[in-house]
Design an enzyme around this catalytic site. Structure first.
Site, PDB file in Angstrom:
ATOM      1  N   SER A  66       0.832  -1.197   0.000  1.00 37.71           N
ATOM      2  CA  SER A  66       0.000   0.000   0.000  1.00 37.71           C
ATOM      3  C   SER A  66       0.876   1.261   0.000  1.00 37.71           C
ATOM      4  O   SER A  66       1.635   1.453  -0.945  1.00 37.71           O
ATOM      5  CB  SER A  66      -0.960  -0.075   1.203  1.00 37.71           C
ATOM      6  OG  SER A  66      -1.942   0.903   1.128  1.00 37.71           O
ATOM      7  N   ASP A  92     -10.197  -3.786  -5.353  1.00 34.13           N
ATOM      8  CA  ASP A  92      -9.519  -3.017  -4.292  1.00 34.13           C
ATOM      9  C   ASP A  92     -10.094  -1.594  -4.268  1.00 34.13           C
ATOM     10  O   ASP A  92      -9.922  -0.843  -5.230  1.00 34.13           O
ATOM     11  CB  ASP A  92      -8.008  -3.005  -4.604  1.00 34.13           C
ATOM     12  CG  ASP A  92      -7.195  -2.337  -3.506  1.00 34.13           C
ATOM     13  OD1 ASP A  92      -7.751  -1.470  -2.803  1.00 34.13           O
ATOM     14  OD2 ASP A  92      -6.006  -2.667  -3.380  1.00 34.13           O
ATOM     15  N   HIS A 113      -8.371  -4.699  -0.554  1.00 37.56           N
ATOM     16  CA  HIS A 113      -7.042  -4.122  -0.328  1.00 37.56           C
ATOM     17  C   HIS A 113      -6.162  -5.024   0.556  1.00 37.56           C
ATOM     18  O   HIS A 113      -5.054  -4.658   0.921  1.00 37.56           O
ATOM     19  CB  HIS A 113      -7.219  -2.741   0.323  1.00 37.56           C
ATOM     20  CG  HIS A 113      -6.001  -1.866   0.268  1.00 37.56           C
ATOM     21  ND1 HIS A 113      -5.381  -1.520  -0.909  1.00 37.56           N
ATOM     22  CD2 HIS A 113      -5.279  -1.271   1.260  1.00 37.56           C
ATOM     23  CE1 HIS A 113      -4.334  -0.740  -0.639  1.00 37.56           C
ATOM     24  NE2 HIS A 113      -4.248  -0.585   0.664  1.00 37.56           N
TER      25      HIS A 113
HETATM   26  C1  MLT Z   1      -1.426   6.049  -0.125  1.00 35.07           C
HETATM   27  O1  MLT Z   1      -1.812   7.027   0.474  1.00 35.07           O
HETATM   28  O2  MLT Z   1      -0.248   5.766  -0.297  1.00 35.07           O
HETATM   29  C2  MLT Z   1      -2.485   5.154  -0.661  1.00 35.07           C
HETATM   30  O3  MLT Z   1      -3.732   5.783  -0.618  1.00 35.07           O
HETATM   31  C3  MLT Z   1      -2.544   3.859   0.050  1.00 35.07           C
HETATM   32  C4  MLT Z   1      -2.706   4.049   1.517  1.00 35.07           C
HETATM   33  O4  MLT Z   1      -3.813   4.286   1.981  1.00 35.07           O
HETATM   34  O5  MLT Z   1      -1.726   3.937   2.215  1.00 35.07           O
END
Ligand code: MLT
Length: 200
Positions: A102, A152, A183
């Protein structure tokens, strides 16, 4: 940067750079790394940004909308940190393989978007395109595994497809693997990453 370092068990093994998701810590991906290759070294880093107490690797303006200046600065900071850690601990700087989830996958993707030689390979779990304006360096010889979700809600399907396309156009050798568990980083996805790693 706050981190954990465990040396590789022999010099032929890579060092895994572990990069957690939003709200995670440097311990989150240790089990995944141990499953993929228990003999690899580990440099697991905690993101330096805090979003209401949740560690991240760079700031965002809202869900999925990144602070591009901070992303650039934090990417440089992480790249420099890997170099310093390689000198301090004596691991091979040219044999670093990222495992990111992520937000951690997004900064790993941005390392690939910024430097041709920061990562030898990367396992990106549920990444997005970090910078749509980027002119990518030549990435021939760089292997990338993308683990993505058809459903996701945080990283839409098109993000994974576009990232795959941009990396391929830069010459990277990319495998795009689909799951359908939102996710989540599942054991099935880790097993697919391990199978990909073992082919390398
Ligand atoms: C980010 O902010 O990098 C993406 O939205 C994934 C997350 O939630 O970390």
């Amino acid at each position: 940067m706050k981190h954990i370092y465990n040396p590789p068990q022999d010099t032929s093994k890579p060092t895994f750079l572990l990069l957690h998701g939003t709200g995670g810590t440097e311990t989150d991906l240790l089990p995944a790394a141990g499953h993929i290759d228990p003999q690899a070294g580990v440099l697991s880093v905690r993101g330096n940004v805090s979003e209401n107490g949740m560690p991240r690797f760079f700031k965002r303006l809202s869900e999925g909308v990144f602070d591009m200046e901070d992303l650039r600065e934090r990417t440089e900071e992480l790249h420099a940190f890997i170099g310093q850690a390689a000198e301090q601990y004596g691991f091979d700087r040219n044999h670093v393989i990222a495992i990111g989830y992520s937000n951690g996958a997004n900064i790993a993707a941005n390392l690939l978007f910024t430097y041709s030689d920061s990562l030898k390979a990367a396992m990106l779990h549920h990444p997005m395109v970090p910078d749509r304006e980027a002119k990518l360096p030549h990435l021939a010889g760089t292997r990338v595994f993308i683990g993505a979700g058809t459903n996701d809600p945080i990283c839409p399907k098109e993000e994974s497809e576009d990232l795959d396309k941009m990396l391929r156009e830069a010459g990277a050798d990319v495998e795009l693997h689909w799951e359908n568990r939102g996710h989540q980083l599942t054991m099935e996805e880790i097993a697919a990453a391990k199978a990909w790693y073992e082919k390398g």
